[in-house]
Design an enzyme around this catalytic site. Structure first.
Site, PDB file in Angstrom:
ATOM      1  N   PRO A   6      -6.472  16.208 -34.182  1.00 47.02           N
ATOM      2  CA  PRO A   6      -7.064  17.316 -33.441  1.00 47.02           C
ATOM      3  C   PRO A   6      -6.380  17.635 -32.107  1.00 47.02           C
ATOM      4  CG  PRO A   6      -8.629  15.490 -33.686  1.00 47.02           C
ATOM      5  CD  PRO A   6      -7.442  15.163 -34.498  1.00 47.02           C
ATOM      6  N   ASN A   7      -6.316  18.899 -31.827  1.00 50.78           N
ATOM      7  CA  ASN A   7      -5.838  19.456 -30.555  1.00 50.78           C
ATOM      8  C   ASN A   7      -4.315  19.469 -30.429  1.00 50.78           C
ATOM      9  OD1 ASN A   7      -8.466  20.038 -29.307  1.00 50.78           O
ATOM     10  ND2 ASN A   7      -8.731  17.825 -29.336  1.00 50.78           N
TER      11      ASN A   7
ATOM     12  N   ARG B 131      -2.119  22.450 -23.343  1.00 50.88           N
ATOM     13  CA  ARG B 131      -2.706  21.264 -22.718  1.00 50.88           C
ATOM     14  C   ARG B 131      -1.898  20.836 -21.499  1.00 50.88           C
ATOM     15  NH1 ARG B 131      -4.275  16.928 -27.246  1.00 50.88           N
ATOM     16  NH2 ARG B 131      -5.808  16.332 -25.655  1.00 50.88           N
TER      17      ARG B 131
ATOM     18  N   TYR C 141       1.331  16.018 -21.945  1.00 48.42           N
ATOM     19  CA  TYR C 141       1.707  16.409 -23.303  1.00 48.42           C
ATOM     20  C   TYR C 141       3.016  17.171 -23.433  1.00 48.42           C
ATOM     21  CZ  TYR C 141      -3.087  15.043 -24.284  1.00 48.42           C
ATOM     22  OH  TYR C 141      -4.244  14.336 -24.399  1.00 48.42           O
TER      23      TYR C 141
ATOM     24  N   ASN D 119       0.054  10.794 -35.410  1.00 49.92           N
ATOM     25  CA  ASN D 119      -0.478  11.019 -34.062  1.00 49.92           C
ATOM     26  C   ASN D 119      -1.869  11.580 -34.237  1.00 49.92           C
ATOM     27  OD1 ASN D 119      -1.255  11.711 -31.561  1.00 49.92           O
ATOM     28  ND2 ASN D 119       0.606  12.829 -30.999  1.00 49.92           N
TER      29      ASN D 119
ATOM     30  N   ALA E  60      -7.303  12.152 -30.418  1.00 50.14           N
ATOM     31  CA  ALA E  60      -8.543  11.483 -30.020  1.00 50.14           C
ATOM     32  C   ALA E  60      -9.191  10.714 -31.151  1.00 50.14           C
ATOM     33  CB  ALA E  60      -9.521  12.512 -29.454  1.00 50.14           C
TER      34      ALA E  60
ATOM     35  N   GLU F 117       2.762   4.752 -35.260  1.00 50.40           N
ATOM     36  CA  GLU F 117       1.824   5.523 -34.443  1.00 50.40           C
ATOM     37  C   GLU F 117       2.555   6.029 -33.203  1.00 50.40           C
ATOM     38  OE1 GLU F 117      -1.349   3.186 -32.820  1.00 50.40           O
ATOM     39  OE2 GLU F 117      -2.646   4.927 -32.561  1.00 50.40           O
TER      40      GLU F 117
ATOM     41  N   HIS G   3       2.105   8.506 -29.564  1.00 54.18           N
ATOM     42  CA  HIS G   3       1.276   9.289 -28.650  1.00 54.18           C
ATOM     43  C   HIS G   3       2.187   9.967 -27.646  1.00 54.18           C
ATOM     44  CE1 HIS G   3      -2.568   7.833 -30.121  1.00 54.18           C
ATOM     45  NE2 HIS G   3      -2.017   6.637 -30.197  1.00 54.18           N
TER      46      HIS G   3
ATOM     47  N   ARG H 135      -4.641   6.393 -18.681  1.00 51.33           N
ATOM     48  CA  ARG H 135      -5.628   7.477 -18.564  1.00 51.33           C
ATOM     49  C   ARG H 135      -7.065   6.921 -18.616  1.00 51.33           C
ATOM     50  NH1 ARG H 135      -4.076  11.894 -22.850  1.00 51.33           N
ATOM     51  NH2 ARG H 135      -5.460  13.157 -21.549  1.00 51.33           N
TER      52      ARG H 135
END
Lengths: 147, 147, 147, 147, 147, 147, 147, 147, 147, 147, 147, 147
Positions: free
Chosen positions: F11-12, F19, F24, F76, F79, F100, F102, F109
């Site tokens: 998502p996103n 963003r 990002y 990726n 969330a 994985e 990110h 964060r």
């Protein structure tokens, strides 16, 4: 023009080859460092390697790097990643980009390996690819524009 | 008559001047120690300073102080305050009064700085006044009656 | 020129002399305050003392200090240090330097005394030196340059 | 035929005799080690002793033992037992039987002494019998059949 | 016919105007209360305001409201919302509808502000709209049918 | 011979460019995917990209990959990494190597971003290098020998 | 000869009769206190009662009792039992026997009522017998031998 | 002269030989106890063994030992070590030296085996050496001087 | 001039009228939305309503609102408020004022309803007033000055 | 008319007189029970006493009391109060009033004694008055009206 | 007369046959559902099966079942059992008996599988019997009397 | 051919009929066991029932079952499920299939009933169907193929 950097390795990394191959791969420490330095050269990076089993010596080394400057640091602090606040304090003084690498996938092992104190002081973390974790860090640094 | 004491400093304190001025002030380590020793003299205290980035060397030093005796110790163990049980054990053997000082206000920073293992072995703690934390400890010791 | 400041004391400090001498020393509250005020004078500080066992009265007092201004505050909020968020809110409005003092070494006693809500709003903390904790705070303030 | 082994001792054990007799007994470190070595001899065990206050030196020593081999190790890591993941990693490489000993009853003291990281890497633990903890470990090793 | 209600305000609310405008808006306490009372009137609600920095006085006031009755209460207990079980007990005796308001968004600040003991005793909570939090509570009450 | 792989994005990630650039980077999602596919080609990897904001669609996709096979997957999950046990179960069925990535340094964060459920099912994690996190994963896969 | 004692009651106890009869019984505060005083008389105890909703007034009262002495104290601090460290400090100065009573069974209610800070400073606790909790405390004190 | 002692064994120890050999060794319970009693004899210790699967019977037995006295007790309470506060209370009454033994290395198994309630009431603990844990305890007791 | 806004509703809100009236009131979802839209009109707000039981659809919708812009958003994410970090990430991209509403008093229900991830991204929260929670949010937005 | 009741005592209470006098007083168990039975008689209560060190026997006894009925039960379950959910289940079946007593002040001892599972099933608890805890329970029951 | 019911299956259950046989058995999803429907028929139960990998679709389905009614529901929500509060809310509206089943023994796997949010809304749970978990649920429902 | 099995019941199950019907149904223990044995017979299972309120007796019984063998065990350990590690150890020795049953829905009651130590040693768990929980376990066992 060459960029210069250090690979700073923590306790037990000198024993690569003696440790679990599943987690740490099969090259010896000096084979790996030589090979990384050569790889760096091929990408116009002048790398130097440091290793110590002594928290204090690592701090001393980091102090030198604070004073003498280099362009970046690749960190593999081994087990000290999980508890050495003293090294955390030394890293806070470093102003060049840092990348944290781990040979083993620290998130697939004991509970106490799942937190690294240092990641938040670094650009990012590369973990779980055995020797390749270092190479990927070098790849990244080779293409990184100076700001 | 002179009373004798040691100022025992932990990791990264040798880098005063290179660290965040907001937390640690702006003097260098040797400027600060010289100045503290002079200040001590003016109050009839004979101070000596020790610093190490190595937990083991600090333990060795504390062992010497257990054997050779002095009248008091001022401690600033830096980050080791938060996790070195080995130093805790060494401090337990010390029988003279100890005062813990911190340059920065450790209660206004990261969560992991909020607990010092050593405070309960000391008379008290002076924290947050940058270089003045040491001076206040000296002031206290200068007026302390021998029992 | 004189700098002016308040010593704001919380619950049970009026009972100094009745409390455990080991933790709190042996002077009475008014002896101690008189002596601190005199000591302040000798350093060109004009000190005033306030004490209350009532959280609300302390808040009222702090509101006055917000409005009338003084140059600094020395705080010993006693047990309220550990839970009074209402006083925390009042202290947040204060814009002059504050120092937290404790007579006893709060880190060597019950678990619930180990956290003070207020330290992070202060310059620093002086704890464990019985009456001398206040004197050291005054020493610090006397030499503090105005910014 | 002789079996060979090492006794590896961590921080503050060199100070036996200076530490609380209630927890640690009254022999000095070298008296105790001599006596253990003699006792070993009487049981056909060739023992050697090592002590350091430095985590890094202990790791270096363990690396040597990984390479040079011996038949067993008796560990008393002192306070490092409670937090040194770096030593944990070094011990993981050791393939000979290990026994953890503690002089004091670590389960009857401070909360932070109740967990040893290393026990699960050892055959077992003998704790609380002062100097006799070592002797019992030797007794056990003397009768242990080689597999 | 008029409905009657009280606005009961806790510690530090008398200092509106002196506190962080970002969290608390810019009107003074008496300006705000006057304005709320007038607004109430325009909606046929007869409002009265109470404020104290003293937990005990707030409890006393709530006891009066238990005995004398009113039609509803708007609560802003400030920091006491987070720890005053004594006020909780007083509120439990109140049988008229209560609404909890907060000027600041307590969920976007310090961890210790995120729990209010009192919400579960109220119809609901309006939080984060500065002065408007009160007006919305009044809007709600003005349209609320008597049961 | 070409190896085939999928980049599965959660998502996103379709909103890259909208963003926070700090976390990002600044390319849009389709720019980034096109560029990754081209980069793959240059290394003899045939990459395809998938993105969904729907946990269920991602599970459906992973089921397809379980059935149709490919040589590796780059993940990726955004969330969903932090709480989707349903995706965890789908990933457990995948038998090809997974990495994985990110974009942001999730360890620098919010607290709730510090744990990824999925890392332990992957070879490793590359985190914090913005778009380069993907490129490094591709570099790794390009040189990975088939077993 | 008469023994003298005080019953010190905390917030909301003045409202007995207005509170939940299930937890607190049905007498009013003054009925209960009168009746306890009479009961005390019949057992040769001279009782006096104090109640306040103000933590500060309770502390003031306890200070008086420290100075003027009495033979024992019966405490029902109500909700302050669960968080007032300031009262804890005042009670620590009291040297006569104290008994803690609660009208309601605090262990059968909300989680936050299950811990009383004060019990460990008292001889014991009597809880859950509504008004009779006080009578039982008086019974105990009446038969208590002076030491 | 003979010293007398009891070996008190808790639940499931009667099943030695039926339990996991890896953790518990391969002798049966009665073989082991006979052999321990003989070994004791050879060292001038008169040992007796008791075993029960019933917490209550163990408590009854310990009460007998409180009354009839013996010179020491060797305890292996099995799983009850982890939760039986009732046995803890019985052990508190025992005034002779006690040693806790465990056959298996309880620190290398399930989380719930890592805490023994009883160790702090004993001289020490010997754990992980299968049957030899008992023999080492006997060795220790045989050489223990009477005080 | 009209201001435009969206009411974005999460799972199960379409079932209003089927859910517990005590917590959620008695209007159906479409009655409520129609009524809110009309109410908005009367205050010069042009409202539109969206509802989905699918986390992914809500994220898609929020992405649209990021791109197409509106003047404000009223959120009632229902149960997703408590765990959907994916929606959190989508909300972070929204730059217009948001208000969180809940029909029921989420602080007076199950433990897992007491934390909303989203409040800190909103101006504030209105909770517990059944349908009126929405109306109050509209009232607030109607009077909100554009900055 | 006589009311009948049982005093049910848990493990180690048979050893009164052998346990720490500071916590448990100095009478033996049978002295105490005889004396309580006599005291009961003088107040028209017919008491019987039961004690066991066996959780199972206590449960059996409570089952008998469920079937045969009595008018009340006084409970002192000793250490089982802190962990025996099985007894909790047996007590849940009892429909007559129960009072929990403890000889020692369980709130002033080890952490694990601070919670009793059973209090919430009882009218209340009387704790800390040594033998008098039982007498006070009897006093209460003697005056309790039948409902 | 026939009773009608639904089997509602969550994410990844469509992949039966692809998942670990040890935990999930070896039939495919459609084989299993067909077989369950036939089995139901033989017991006069008219079963229908639903599966989705989408939380939102499951909620939609449950809403339909709230409106159209059936006599019972068998739930296997897979991984959503552990975190979907949104489904919890949908289930709360269902008024017919529900039974939760799991193929694998969720209590013998990862920590995060040990809690199901939904069990408390169901009659009970049947877990660990692979496909037979469903059959047992059907057996139960077949013999369940209508109330 | 007949398969043989035991139903092993823990504390308070002998009191069925006296306990809350809502949680435990209305048959007496012996009615239920007779009826289960008959039901077993009809499915070619030879069942025997055991019940005890004594942890120790249950352990003794399980030891017998380890030695004498049977084909399966149905367990309902009642409250001991939540804390008896001693029974856990006994169950570990059992090599035949075990099923855990509970009459009540343990996940819909007190917090301390939500964890059973034993489930992970069993095939699975059937919970919440009152007497039917046992019947379902028998159904399962009747159809279970021998391996």
């Amino acid at each position: 023009m060459y960029k210069t950097g250090w690979i700073v390795n923590g306790p037990n990394l000198n024993m690569l080859g003696f440790r679990s191959k599943e987690h740490y791969g099969s090259e010896t420490y000096s084979q790996l460092m030589d090979s990384l330095i050569n790889y760096g050269k091929s990408l116009n990076l002048e790398l130097q390697a440091f290793q110590s089993n002594h928290e204090g010596e690592i701090i001393d080394k980091l102090h030198t790097l604070v004073k003498e400057k280099c362009d970046f640091i690749i960190l593999n602090m081994g087990a000290l990643s999980h508890y050495s606040i003293a090294i955390y304090d030394a890293l806070e003084m470093v102003k060049v980009p840092m990348i944290e690498v781990h040979l083993s996938n620290i998130y697939a092992r004991e509970e106490f390996r799942k937190t690294s104190l240092f990641t938040k002081l670094c650009l990012g973390q590369i973990t779980g690819f055995k020797e390749r974790s270092y190479y990927l860090a070098i790849d990244y640094l080779a293409q990184l524009e100076e700001k």
